[in-house]
Design a protein around this motif. Structure first.
Motif, PDB file in Angstrom:
ATOM      1  N   GLU A 169      -5.789  67.026 102.752  1.00  0.00           N
ATOM      2  CA  GLU A 169      -6.326  66.387 101.780  1.00  0.00           C
ATOM      3  C   GLU A 169      -4.826  65.876 101.288  1.00  0.00           C
ATOM      4  OE1 GLU A 169      -8.783  68.276  99.115  1.00  0.00           O
ATOM      5  OE2 GLU A 169     -10.403  67.292  99.929  1.00  0.00           O
ATOM      6  N   ALA A 170      -3.843  67.033 101.073  1.00  0.00           N
ATOM      7  CA  ALA A 170      -2.690  66.494 100.403  1.00  0.00           C
ATOM      8  C   ALA A 170      -1.779  65.443 101.305  1.00  0.00           C
ATOM      9  CB  ALA A 170      -1.827  67.994 100.392  1.00  0.00           C
ATOM     10  N   GLN A 171      -1.915  65.541 102.572  1.00  0.00           N
ATOM     11  CA  GLN A 171      -1.153  64.360 103.263  1.00  0.00           C
ATOM     12  C   GLN A 171      -1.776  63.334 103.287  1.00  0.00           C
ATOM     13  OE1 GLN A 171      -1.374  66.475 107.140  1.00  0.00           O
ATOM     14  NE2 GLN A 171       0.511  67.390 106.857  1.00  0.00           N
ATOM     15  N   GLU A 172      -2.996  63.212 103.094  1.00  0.00           N
ATOM     16  CA  GLU A 172      -3.741  61.778 102.701  1.00  0.00           C
ATOM     17  C   GLU A 172      -3.415  61.388 101.582  1.00  0.00           C
ATOM     18  OE1 GLU A 172      -7.985  62.288 103.472  1.00  0.00           O
ATOM     19  OE2 GLU A 172      -7.882  62.749 105.695  1.00  0.00           O
ATOM     20  N   LEU A 173      -3.278  62.140 100.307  1.00  0.00           N
ATOM     21  CA  LEU A 173      -2.912  61.615  99.168  1.00  0.00           C
ATOM     22  C   LEU A 173      -1.656  60.956  99.261  1.00  0.00           C
ATOM     23  CD1 LEU A 173      -3.604  61.503  96.156  1.00  0.00           C
ATOM     24  CD2 LEU A 173      -2.579  63.799  95.735  1.00  0.00           C
ATOM     25  N   PHE A 174      -0.542  61.721  99.837  1.00  0.00           N
ATOM     26  CA  PHE A 174       0.839  61.331  99.848  1.00  0.00           C
ATOM     27  C   PHE A 174       0.789  60.053 100.762  1.00  0.00           C
ATOM     28  CE2 PHE A 174       4.810  60.879 102.354  1.00  0.00           C
ATOM     29  CZ  PHE A 174       5.630  61.032 101.454  1.00  0.00           C
ATOM     30  N   GLU A 175      -0.006  59.827 101.839  1.00  0.00           N
ATOM     31  CA  GLU A 175      -0.276  58.559 102.538  1.00  0.00           C
ATOM     32  C   GLU A 175      -0.738  57.322 101.567  1.00  0.00           C
ATOM     33  OE1 GLU A 175       0.891  56.426 106.015  1.00  0.00           O
ATOM     34  OE2 GLU A 175       1.107  58.655 105.622  1.00  0.00           O
ATOM     35  N   ASP A 176      -1.584  57.791 100.809  1.00  0.00           N
ATOM     36  CA  ASP A 176      -1.970  56.749  99.863  1.00  0.00           C
ATOM     37  C   ASP A 176      -1.306  56.421  99.001  1.00  0.00           C
ATOM     38  OD1 ASP A 176      -4.606  56.689 101.017  1.00  0.00           O
ATOM     39  OD2 ASP A 176      -5.756  57.997  99.703  1.00  0.00           O
ATOM     40  N   MET A 177      -0.416  57.316  98.185  1.00  0.00           N
ATOM     41  CA  MET A 177       0.669  57.061  97.391  1.00  0.00           C
ATOM     42  C   MET A 177       1.384  55.995  97.903  1.00  0.00           C
ATOM     43  SD  MET A 177       1.723  57.252  94.083  1.00  0.00           S
ATOM     44  CE  MET A 177       1.024  58.765  93.317  1.00  0.00           C
ATOM     45  N   SER A 178       1.963  56.511  99.065  1.00  0.00           N
ATOM     46  CA  SER A 178       3.140  55.663  99.805  1.00  0.00           C
ATOM     47  C   SER A 178       2.738  54.217  99.864  1.00  0.00           C
ATOM     48  CB  SER A 178       3.565  56.304 101.196  1.00  0.00           C
ATOM     49  OG  SER A 178       4.474  55.386 101.813  1.00  0.00           O
ATOM     50  N   ASN A 179       1.713  54.009 100.745  1.00  0.00           N
ATOM     51  CA  ASN A 179       0.964  52.438 100.843  1.00  0.00           C
ATOM     52  C   ASN A 179       0.835  51.823  99.486  1.00  0.00           C
ATOM     53  OD1 ASN A 179       0.570  53.168 103.516  1.00  0.00           O
ATOM     54  ND2 ASN A 179      -1.497  53.891 103.319  1.00  0.00           N
ATOM     55  N   ILE A 180       0.206  52.446  98.394  1.00  0.00           N
ATOM     56  CA  ILE A 180       0.070  51.683  97.129  1.00  0.00           C
ATOM     57  C   ILE A 180       1.696  51.298  96.593  1.00  0.00           C
ATOM     58  CG2 ILE A 180      -0.593  52.012  94.623  1.00  0.00           C
ATOM     59  CD1 ILE A 180      -2.751  53.942  95.652  1.00  0.00           C
ATOM     60  N   VAL A 181       2.551  52.158  96.713  1.00  0.00           N
ATOM     61  CA  VAL A 181       3.918  51.898  96.191  1.00  0.00           C
ATOM     62  C   VAL A 181       4.404  50.563  96.927  1.00  0.00           C
ATOM     63  CG1 VAL A 181       6.312  52.763  96.010  1.00  0.00           C
ATOM     64  CG2 VAL A 181       4.432  54.088  95.404  1.00  0.00           C
ATOM     65  N   ASN A 182       4.293  50.784  98.408  1.00  0.00           N
ATOM     66  CA  ASN A 182       4.921  49.719  99.069  1.00  0.00           C
ATOM     67  C   ASN A 182       4.161  48.466  98.683  1.00  0.00           C
ATOM     68  OD1 ASN A 182       6.504  51.246 100.457  1.00  0.00           O
ATOM     69  ND2 ASN A 182       5.025  51.542 102.248  1.00  0.00           N
ATOM     70  N   LYS A 183       2.750  48.569  98.628  1.00  0.00           N
ATOM     71  CA  LYS A 183       2.222  47.129  98.373  1.00  0.00           C
ATOM     72  C   LYS A 183       2.541  46.777  96.853  1.00  0.00           C
ATOM     73  CE  LYS A 183      -2.797  45.630  98.229  1.00  0.00           C
ATOM     74  NZ  LYS A 183      -2.831  45.282  96.609  1.00  0.00           N
ATOM     75  N   LEU A 184       2.826  47.600  96.013  1.00  0.00           N
ATOM     76  CA  LEU A 184       3.169  47.288  94.626  1.00  0.00           C
ATOM     77  C   LEU A 184       4.411  46.530  94.652  1.00  0.00           C
ATOM     78  CD1 LEU A 184       2.234  50.263  92.213  1.00  0.00           C
ATOM     79  CD2 LEU A 184       1.691  47.592  91.725  1.00  0.00           C
ATOM     80  N   MET A 185       5.470  47.157  95.431  1.00  0.00           N
ATOM     81  CA  MET A 185       6.870  46.663  95.349  1.00  0.00           C
ATOM     82  C   MET A 185       6.737  45.117  96.212  1.00  0.00           C
ATOM     83  SD  MET A 185       8.810  48.514  93.937  1.00  0.00           S
ATOM     84  CE  MET A 185       7.508  48.687  92.694  1.00  0.00           C
ATOM     85  N   ASP A 186       5.886  44.846  97.166  1.00  0.00           N
ATOM     86  CA  ASP A 186       5.658  43.508  97.683  1.00  0.00           C
ATOM     87  C   ASP A 186       5.067  42.675  96.761  1.00  0.00           C
ATOM     88  OD1 ASP A 186       6.891  44.661 100.168  1.00  0.00           O
ATOM     89  OD2 ASP A 186       5.178  44.974 101.046  1.00  0.00           O
ATOM     90  N   GLY A 187       4.165  43.046  96.111  1.00  0.00           N
ATOM     91  CA  GLY A 187       3.569  42.174  95.269  1.00  0.00           C
ATOM     92  C   GLY A 187       4.450  41.821  94.123  1.00  0.00           C
ATOM     93  N   ILE A 188       5.242  42.705  93.542  1.00  0.00           N
ATOM     94  CA  ILE A 188       5.975  42.407  92.351  1.00  0.00           C
ATOM     95  C   ILE A 188       7.056  41.310  93.121  1.00  0.00           C
ATOM     96  CG2 ILE A 188       7.950  42.986  91.047  1.00  0.00           C
ATOM     97  CD1 ILE A 188       6.262  45.894  90.446  1.00  0.00           C
ATOM     98  N   GLN A 189       7.536  41.681  94.264  1.00  0.00           N
ATOM     99  CA  GLN A 189       8.568  40.677  94.822  1.00  0.00           C
ATOM    100  C   GLN A 189       8.048  39.390  94.906  1.00  0.00           C
ATOM    101  OE1 GLN A 189      11.968  41.635  95.266  1.00  0.00           O
ATOM    102  NE2 GLN A 189      12.237  39.490  95.906  1.00  0.00           N
ATOM    103  N   GLN A 190       6.570  39.413  95.501  1.00  0.00           N
ATOM    104  CA  GLN A 190       6.045  37.847  95.364  1.00  0.00           C
ATOM    105  C   GLN A 190       6.066  37.088  94.134  1.00  0.00           C
ATOM    106  OE1 GLN A 190       2.597  37.216  98.006  1.00  0.00           O
ATOM    107  NE2 GLN A 190       2.654  39.396  98.729  1.00  0.00           N
ATOM    108  N   LEU A 191       5.782  37.904  93.249  1.00  0.00           N
ATOM    109  CA  LEU A 191       5.740  37.134  91.741  1.00  0.00           C
ATOM    110  C   LEU A 191       7.113  36.632  91.365  1.00  0.00           C
ATOM    111  CD1 LEU A 191       3.433  39.705  89.489  1.00  0.00           C
ATOM    112  CD2 LEU A 191       3.034  37.499  90.245  1.00  0.00           C
TER     113      LEU A 191
END
Length: 265
Positions: free
Chosen positions: A197-219
């Motif tokens: 569960e802890a590893q999945e949470l870490f993976e989710d957080m990593s994916n969200i952060v990557n997606k956010l950074m890419d999205g802000i860069q697109q803006l």
């Protein structure tokens, strides 16, 4: 030693190791994509050195003309797992594959060696397409937990140092260390659900952060500087909170802003 061309002899085994590594690394990626968890932690491989092949042939009384069938681990793959349960599942996956044939297994987990060695060995026949045509080679796939591998690596080094004649004191200490590694695996299995569960949470957080950074860069790319700066500031505020749900919500807001930006261009 016979007069064989060892470089040519080892070519199919080198090819088998490389292809098997790719197959299991690909399997790891696919399982993580489909199930968010893979029983494979990482994969390594090697072709046995000529000196080791000759030493093993001598020890097992394998004639030189029977090396291809008498020495089953010239090509070797090692797959590390986090939990003993992962080894059981991975063994089932390998048995079900159609691109290799399982000949037999050596279960040193439930039937440990006198030294304390634990591992799960699968002997497979693997077809490789060489310049001279298709050739089936034997390969050994070792499945271990990280604790098992740590112990086995130390034991191998000590056996090399003492030329397979370990002092009794070292043997006793290694045996105790093997039991400690086994108890560690048992303890990890008892909290396996919490760890996953802890590893999945870490993976989710990593994916969200990557997606956010890419999205802000697109803006920024769409010249939505004010919006991009606003979302970057909001991300900075949320980052320390470690709140996955709020970050997901922010990611959705960035997606909506990108959608609007695309429509206006």
């Amino acid at each position: 030693m016979d007069g064989r061309d060892w470089k040519k002899f080892l070519i199919p085994y080198e090819q088998a190791v490389e292809e098997l590594k790719v197959k299991f690394k690909t399997l790891r990626s696919e399982l993580k994509t489909r199930e968010q968890y893979s029983p494979i932690e990482f994969v390594t491989g090697r072709v046995k050195r000529i000196s080791s092949i000759l030493e093993k042939a001598k020890r097992l009384s394998v004639p030189m003309e029977q090396l291809e069938t008498g020495i089953e681990d010239i090509a070797g793959i090692r797959i590390m797992c986090q939990f003993v349960e992962d080894i059981e599942r991975l063994a089932e996956i390998i048995r079900a594959r159609e691109d290799m044939t399982v000949l037999y297994v050596k279960d040193y987990i439930n039937n440990k060696k006198p030294s304390g060695y634990r591992s799960y060995h699968i002997i497979v026949e693997f077809p490789v397409q060489t310049a001279l045509g298709m050739k089936r080679v034997l390969a050994e796939i070792q499945l271990r937990t990280l604790a098992m591998n740590f112990w086995a690596t130390i034991e191998h080094s000590l056996n090399y140092k003492y030329r397979q004649s370990l002092p009794e004191e070292v043997v006793n200490r290694l045996s105790k260390a093997a039991e400690a590694a086994y108890l560690l695996d048992q303890e990890m299995s008892s909290i396996r659900h919490e760890i996953m569960e802890a590893q999945e949470l870490f993976e989710d957080m990593s994916n969200i952060v990557n997606k956010l950074m890419d999205g802000i860069q697109q803006l920024y790319f769409y010249h939505r500087v004010r919006e991009a700066a606003h979302f970057q500031l909001r991300f900075n505020e949320l980052w320390d909170s470690n709140d996955v749900w709020l970050l997901k919500e922010l990611s959705n807001q960035v997606d909506e802003a990108i959608s609007r930006a695309k429509k206006s261009t």
